[in-house]
Design a protein around this motif. Structure first.
Motif, PDB file in Angstrom:
ATOM      1  N   TYR A 255       0.871  -1.153  -0.203  1.00  0.00           N
ATOM      2  CA  TYR A 255       0.232   0.067  -0.268  1.00  0.00           C
ATOM      3  C   TYR A 255       0.834   1.202   0.302  1.00  0.00           C
ATOM      4  CZ  TYR A 255      -3.661   3.783   1.167  1.00  0.00           C
ATOM      5  OH  TYR A 255      -4.711   4.262   0.895  1.00  0.00           O
ATOM      6  N   PHE A 256       1.468   1.529   0.920  1.00  0.00           N
ATOM      7  CA  PHE A 256       2.763   2.727   1.469  1.00  0.00           C
ATOM      8  C   PHE A 256       4.029   2.531   0.000  1.00  0.00           C
ATOM      9  CE2 PHE A 256       1.885   1.517   5.698  1.00  0.00           C
ATOM     10  CZ  PHE A 256       0.844   2.638   6.057  1.00  0.00           C
ATOM     11  N   GLY A 257       3.786   1.144  -0.463  1.00  0.00           N
ATOM     12  CA  GLY A 257       4.796   1.734  -2.150  1.00  0.00           C
ATOM     13  C   GLY A 257       4.463   2.375  -3.085  1.00  0.00           C
ATOM     14  N   ALA A 258       3.106   2.082  -3.205  1.00  0.00           N
ATOM     15  CA  ALA A 258       2.026   2.568  -4.716  1.00  0.00           C
ATOM     16  C   ALA A 258       2.316   4.547  -4.680  1.00  0.00           C
ATOM     17  CB  ALA A 258       0.739   1.818  -4.099  1.00  0.00           C
ATOM     18  N   ILE A 259       2.287   4.680  -2.932  1.00  0.00           N
ATOM     19  CA  ILE A 259       1.815   5.873  -2.953  1.00  0.00           C
ATOM     20  C   ILE A 259       3.717   6.461  -2.802  1.00  0.00           C
ATOM     21  CG2 ILE A 259       2.048   7.669  -0.632  1.00  0.00           C
ATOM     22  CD1 ILE A 259      -0.187   6.050   1.035  1.00  0.00           C
ATOM     23  N   VAL A 260       4.721   6.225  -2.186  1.00  0.00           N
ATOM     24  CA  VAL A 260       5.563   6.290  -2.761  1.00  0.00           C
ATOM     25  C   VAL A 260       7.095   6.363  -4.472  1.00  0.00           C
ATOM     26  CG1 VAL A 260       8.361   5.670  -1.985  1.00  0.00           C
ATOM     27  CG2 VAL A 260       7.173   5.405  -0.277  1.00  0.00           C
ATOM     28  N   LYS A 261       6.375   5.291  -4.787  1.00  0.00           N
ATOM     29  CA  LYS A 261       6.114   5.491  -6.642  1.00  0.00           C
ATOM     30  C   LYS A 261       5.266   6.273  -7.156  1.00  0.00           C
ATOM     31  CE  LYS A 261       7.773  -0.113  -5.924  1.00  0.00           C
ATOM     32  NZ  LYS A 261       7.505  -0.902  -5.642  1.00  0.00           N
ATOM     33  N   SER A 262       4.306   6.582  -7.019  1.00  0.00           N
ATOM     34  CA  SER A 262       3.532   7.465  -7.118  1.00  0.00           C
ATOM     35  C   SER A 262       3.654   8.316  -7.394  1.00  0.00           C
ATOM     36  CB  SER A 262       2.017   7.587  -7.331  1.00  0.00           C
ATOM     37  OG  SER A 262       1.519   7.801  -5.573  1.00  0.00           O
ATOM     38  N   ASP A 263       4.803   9.110  -5.892  1.00  0.00           N
ATOM     39  CA  ASP A 263       5.001  10.545  -5.764  1.00  0.00           C
ATOM     40  C   ASP A 263       6.622  10.566  -6.561  1.00  0.00           C
ATOM     41  OD1 ASP A 263       4.487  12.799  -3.737  1.00  0.00           O
ATOM     42  OD2 ASP A 263       6.313  12.225  -2.945  1.00  0.00           O
ATOM     43  N   LEU A 264       7.604   9.749  -6.303  1.00  0.00           N
ATOM     44  CA  LEU A 264       8.607   9.898  -6.885  1.00  0.00           C
ATOM     45  C   LEU A 264       8.665   8.991  -8.179  1.00  0.00           C
ATOM     46  CD1 LEU A 264      10.199   9.443  -3.471  1.00  0.00           C
ATOM     47  CD2 LEU A 264      10.706  11.565  -4.694  1.00  0.00           C
ATOM     48  N   SER A 265       9.001   9.411  -8.861  1.00  0.00           N
ATOM     49  CA  SER A 265       9.980   9.651 -10.161  1.00  0.00           C
ATOM     50  C   SER A 265      11.084   8.617 -10.709  1.00  0.00           C
ATOM     51  CB  SER A 265       9.968   9.989 -11.181  1.00  0.00           C
ATOM     52  OG  SER A 265      10.552  10.990 -10.958  1.00  0.00           O
ATOM     53  N   TYR A 266      11.476   8.128  -9.185  1.00  0.00           N
ATOM     54  CA  TYR A 266      13.298   7.739  -8.877  1.00  0.00           C
ATOM     55  C   TYR A 266      13.310   6.904  -8.067  1.00  0.00           C
ATOM     56  CZ  TYR A 266      14.111  12.489  -6.745  1.00  0.00           C
ATOM     57  OH  TYR A 266      14.342  13.390  -5.778  1.00  0.00           O
ATOM     58  N   ALA A 267      11.795   6.424  -7.515  1.00  0.00           N
ATOM     59  CA  ALA A 267      11.607   5.901  -6.124  1.00  0.00           C
ATOM     60  C   ALA A 267      12.463   4.212  -6.338  1.00  0.00           C
ATOM     61  CB  ALA A 267      10.447   5.491  -5.661  1.00  0.00           C
ATOM     62  N   ASP A 268      12.712   3.407  -7.355  1.00  0.00           N
ATOM     63  CA  ASP A 268      12.977   2.026  -7.546  1.00  0.00           C
ATOM     64  C   ASP A 268      14.610   2.889  -7.372  1.00  0.00           C
ATOM     65  OD1 ASP A 268      10.742   1.520  -7.824  1.00  0.00           O
ATOM     66  OD2 ASP A 268      11.000   1.606 -10.359  1.00  0.00           O
ATOM     67  N   ALA A 269      14.979   4.023  -7.826  1.00  0.00           N
ATOM     68  CA  ALA A 269      16.350   4.139  -8.276  1.00  0.00           C
ATOM     69  C   ALA A 269      17.327   4.443  -6.559  1.00  0.00           C
ATOM     70  CB  ALA A 269      17.266   5.239  -9.022  1.00  0.00           C
ATOM     71  N   ILE A 270      15.867   5.286  -5.966  1.00  0.00           N
ATOM     72  CA  ILE A 270      16.549   5.541  -4.141  1.00  0.00           C
ATOM     73  C   ILE A 270      16.909   3.783  -3.461  1.00  0.00           C
ATOM     74  CG2 ILE A 270      15.324   6.613  -2.403  1.00  0.00           C
ATOM     75  CD1 ILE A 270      14.385   8.670  -4.409  1.00  0.00           C
ATOM     76  N   ALA A 271      15.461   2.936  -3.945  1.00  0.00           N
ATOM     77  CA  ALA A 271      15.309   1.820  -3.078  1.00  0.00           C
ATOM     78  C   ALA A 271      17.019   1.015  -3.222  1.00  0.00           C
ATOM     79  CB  ALA A 271      14.231   1.580  -3.766  1.00  0.00           C
ATOM     80  N   ALA A 272      17.647   0.990  -4.605  1.00  0.00           N
ATOM     81  CA  ALA A 272      18.418  -0.196  -5.499  1.00  0.00           C
ATOM     82  C   ALA A 272      19.436   1.303  -4.449  1.00  0.00           C
ATOM     83  CB  ALA A 272      18.832   0.067  -6.749  1.00  0.00           C
ATOM     84  N   ASP A 273      19.980   1.744  -4.568  1.00  0.00           N
ATOM     85  CA  ASP A 273      20.901   3.098  -3.689  1.00  0.00           C
ATOM     86  C   ASP A 273      21.119   2.610  -2.252  1.00  0.00           C
ATOM     87  OD1 ASP A 273      23.270   3.933  -4.381  1.00  0.00           O
ATOM     88  OD2 ASP A 273      22.548   6.451  -4.115  1.00  0.00           O
ATOM     89  N   ILE A 274      20.446   2.946  -1.507  1.00  0.00           N
ATOM     90  CA  ILE A 274      20.058   2.571  -0.366  1.00  0.00           C
ATOM     91  C   ILE A 274      20.229   1.029   0.270  1.00  0.00           C
ATOM     92  CG2 ILE A 274      18.787   2.346   1.760  1.00  0.00           C
ATOM     93  CD1 ILE A 274      16.714   4.436   0.441  1.00  0.00           C
ATOM     94  N   GLU A 275      19.635   0.300  -1.087  1.00  0.00           N
ATOM     95  CA  GLU A 275      20.548  -0.977  -0.830  1.00  0.00           C
ATOM     96  C   GLU A 275      21.702  -1.337  -0.629  1.00  0.00           C
ATOM     97  OE1 GLU A 275      17.389  -4.064  -1.058  1.00  0.00           O
ATOM     98  OE2 GLU A 275      15.985  -3.374  -0.305  1.00  0.00           O
ATOM     99  N   ASN A 276      22.204  -1.341  -1.664  1.00  0.00           N
ATOM    100  CA  ASN A 276      23.653  -1.581  -1.972  1.00  0.00           C
ATOM    101  C   ASN A 276      24.644  -0.345  -1.245  1.00  0.00           C
ATOM    102  OD1 ASN A 276      23.412  -2.468  -4.497  1.00  0.00           O
ATOM    103  ND2 ASN A 276      23.232  -0.689  -5.904  1.00  0.00           N
ATOM    104  N   ARG A 277      24.312   0.747  -0.876  1.00  0.00           N
ATOM    105  CA  ARG A 277      25.018   1.434   0.190  1.00  0.00           C
ATOM    106  C   ARG A 277      24.990   0.435   1.370  1.00  0.00           C
ATOM    107  NH1 ARG A 277      26.873   6.809  -1.024  1.00  0.00           N
ATOM    108  NH2 ARG A 277      26.181   6.812  -3.003  1.00  0.00           N
ATOM    109  N   CYS A 278      23.755   0.214   1.543  1.00  0.00           N
ATOM    110  CA  CYS A 278      23.258   0.004   3.440  1.00  0.00           C
ATOM    111  C   CYS A 278      23.727  -1.678   3.150  1.00  0.00           C
ATOM    112  CB  CYS A 278      22.294  -0.008   3.916  1.00  0.00           C
ATOM    113  SG  CYS A 278      21.919   1.995   4.136  1.00  0.00           S
TER     114      CYS A 278
END
Length: 151
Positions: free
Chosen positions: A124-147
C-alpha cells in the motif's frame, strides 16, 4: 640576515598554526551542522508521531493500511494516509541527498533510510512512494547497495 631568518620562521609557524586552527574550526562547524540536522529530523519525527498518537482515527487508518485492509477507505481516508506517508517520506528524501556528505555518519543514514525502504516495499505505502517519486526505484536500489553491510 639572522633577523630575516627568524622573521621567516615565525611567519611560517604563524601560517601553519592558522591552517591548523581553520581545520579545527571546520571540524567543529561540521559537527554543529550534523547535530542541527539530527535535531531537526528528530523534531519532525516527533511531530509526526504526536499527530498519530493524538488522533485515534488516523492511527486506525495507518494500522489498517499496514495490514492492507483499505478496501473501504473513503477518499478522505486515502488522502490522510497518503499525506502521513509523505510526511514520513519527506525528511528521508532530504536526507537521501546527503548520502555522500561528510556531515552524516553512514550507519545513521542507513538507519534513517530503513524507513524509506520499509515504506517502498509495502504494497500500500509503496504505491504512494512510487506515485510521488519518479526515481523511487533508483533510491531504493541505492540504499540497498550502500547499506548492505549495515543491516
Amino acid at each position: 640576515m639572522k633577523f630575516e631568518r627568524i622573521i621567516t620562521i615565525i611567519t611560517n609557524l604563524a601560517v601553519v598554526s592558522g591552517m591548523v586552527l581553520v581545520v579545527f574550526e571546520l571540524q567543529q562547524n561540521r559537527e554543529a551542522i550534523q547535530i542541527a540536522h539530527q535535531l531537526s529530523l528528530a523534531g519532525l519525527m516527533s511531530q509526526i508521531n504526536l499527530a498519530v498518537a493524538s488522533d485515534h482515527e488516523l492511527a486506525d487508518l495507518i494500522a489498517r493500511a499496514k495490514r492492507n485492509d483499505t478496501k473501504d477507505f473513503s477518499p478522505a481516508d486515502t488522502e490522510r494516509v497518503k499525506h502521513w506517508t509523505l510526511a514520513i517520506l519527506e525528511p528521508r528524501i532530504s536526507s537521501y541527498h546527503l548520502r555522500s556528505s561528510e556531515f552524516v555518519v553512514m550507519e545513521d543514514w542507513c538507519n534513517l533510510m530503513r524507513d524509506y525502504t520499509d515504506l517502498y516495499r509495502h504494497p500500500y505505502f509503496g504505491a504512494i512512494v512510487k506515485s510521488d517519486l519518479s526515481y523511487a526505484d533508483a533510491i531504493a536500489a541505492d540504499i540497498e547497495n550502500r547499506c548492505a553491510g549495515n543491516n
